[in-house]
Each structure stands twice: as structure tokens, then as C-alpha cells.
Design a protein around this motif. Structure first.
Motif, PDB file in Angstrom:
ATOM      1  N   LEU A  34     -16.283   2.382  80.955  1.00  0.00           N
ATOM      2  CA  LEU A  34     -16.514   2.695  79.542  1.00  0.00           C
ATOM      3  C   LEU A  34     -15.236   3.163  78.869  1.00  0.00           C
ATOM      4  O   LEU A  34     -14.949   2.795  77.728  1.00  0.00           O
ATOM      5  CB  LEU A  34     -17.603   3.758  79.408  1.00  0.00           C
ATOM      6  N   ASN A  35     -14.450   3.991  79.561  1.00  0.00           N
ATOM      7  CA  ASN A  35     -13.194   4.472  78.993  1.00  0.00           C
ATOM      8  C   ASN A  35     -12.164   3.365  78.848  1.00  0.00           C
ATOM      9  O   ASN A  35     -11.470   3.286  77.837  1.00  0.00           O
ATOM     10  CB  ASN A  35     -12.616   5.603  79.851  1.00  0.00           C
ATOM     11  N   GLN A  77     -12.713   0.220  78.454  1.00  0.00           N
ATOM     12  CA  GLN A  77     -13.148  -0.742  77.441  1.00  0.00           C
ATOM     13  C   GLN A  77     -13.653  -0.029  76.186  1.00  0.00           C
ATOM     14  O   GLN A  77     -14.562  -0.505  75.505  1.00  0.00           O
ATOM     15  CB  GLN A  77     -14.241  -1.642  78.031  1.00  0.00           C
ATOM     16  N   SER A  78     -13.046   1.099  75.853  1.00  0.00           N
ATOM     17  CA  SER A  78     -13.548   1.935  74.758  1.00  0.00           C
ATOM     18  C   SER A  78     -13.405   1.302  73.373  1.00  0.00           C
ATOM     19  O   SER A  78     -14.091   1.703  72.443  1.00  0.00           O
ATOM     20  CB  SER A  78     -12.841   3.290  74.774  1.00  0.00           C
ATOM     21  N   ASN A  79     -12.546   0.306  73.231  1.00  0.00           N
ATOM     22  CA  ASN A  79     -12.346  -0.312  71.919  1.00  0.00           C
ATOM     23  C   ASN A  79     -13.391  -1.376  71.603  1.00  0.00           C
ATOM     24  O   ASN A  79     -13.378  -1.945  70.522  1.00  0.00           O
ATOM     25  CB  ASN A  79     -10.946  -0.935  71.840  1.00  0.00           C
TER      26      ASN A  79
END
Length: 84
Positions: free
Chosen positions: A29-30, A32-34
């Protein structure tokens, strides 16, 4: 070692697998945070499934039910596609 300690150690060992799984998902999640969507490779999904299956099997043994995964499969909900 006290009785509580002896009985809690196997559970703590099993929960540690779920902690690792949670950290790995949090990492994805971090990274691919964008993006609004998260992409996992087939290998990553298989690792998640294996970890959960192992936890379910061990929980079933601890509950004295033998193989819990068989009863879980029989009661699994129908998977539907996500709404976009």
C-alpha cells in the motif's frame, strides 16, 4: 513456564504469520500510494493465500476440528467482481 504461557505460545506463533502478512500488505500500500488501486502479482497473491490457509489449518487443529479448511470451503460466499 506457567500454564498460560505454554498455551499462549502456539497462538502467538500463529499470529506472527498474520503480522508478517499485514506488514507485507502495508508495504505494498505504501509503495503504491499514488494509485487508487493496488496491484499484486500472482506470486504475491499465492503467498497471501498460503499464509492464510496455514493459519486456518492450525486454528482448526487447535480447535480439535481436524481440517477447518474443508468446512470453510463449504460455507465460502460467492466471489463477485469489484465495482469500479
Amino acid at each position: 513456564m506457567s500454564l498460560d504461557s505454554r498455551t499462549s505460545q502456539p497462538l502467538l506463533r500463529q499470529v506472527s504469520h498474520l503480522k508478517v502478512l499485514s506488514r507485507l500488505l502495508g508495504h505494498e500500500l505504501n509503495v503504491q500510494s499514488n494509485s487508487r488501486t493496488v496491484t499484486l502479482s500472482r506470486e504475491e497473491v499465492l503467498e497471501v493465500q498460503t499464509t492464510l490457509d496455514l493459519f486456518i489449518e492450525e486454528a482448526g487443529r487447535r480447535l480439535g476440528q481436524g481440517s477447518l479448511s474443508d468446512s470453510v470451503r463449504m460455507t465460502e460466499p460467492t466471489v463477485v467482481s469489484a465495482r469500479n
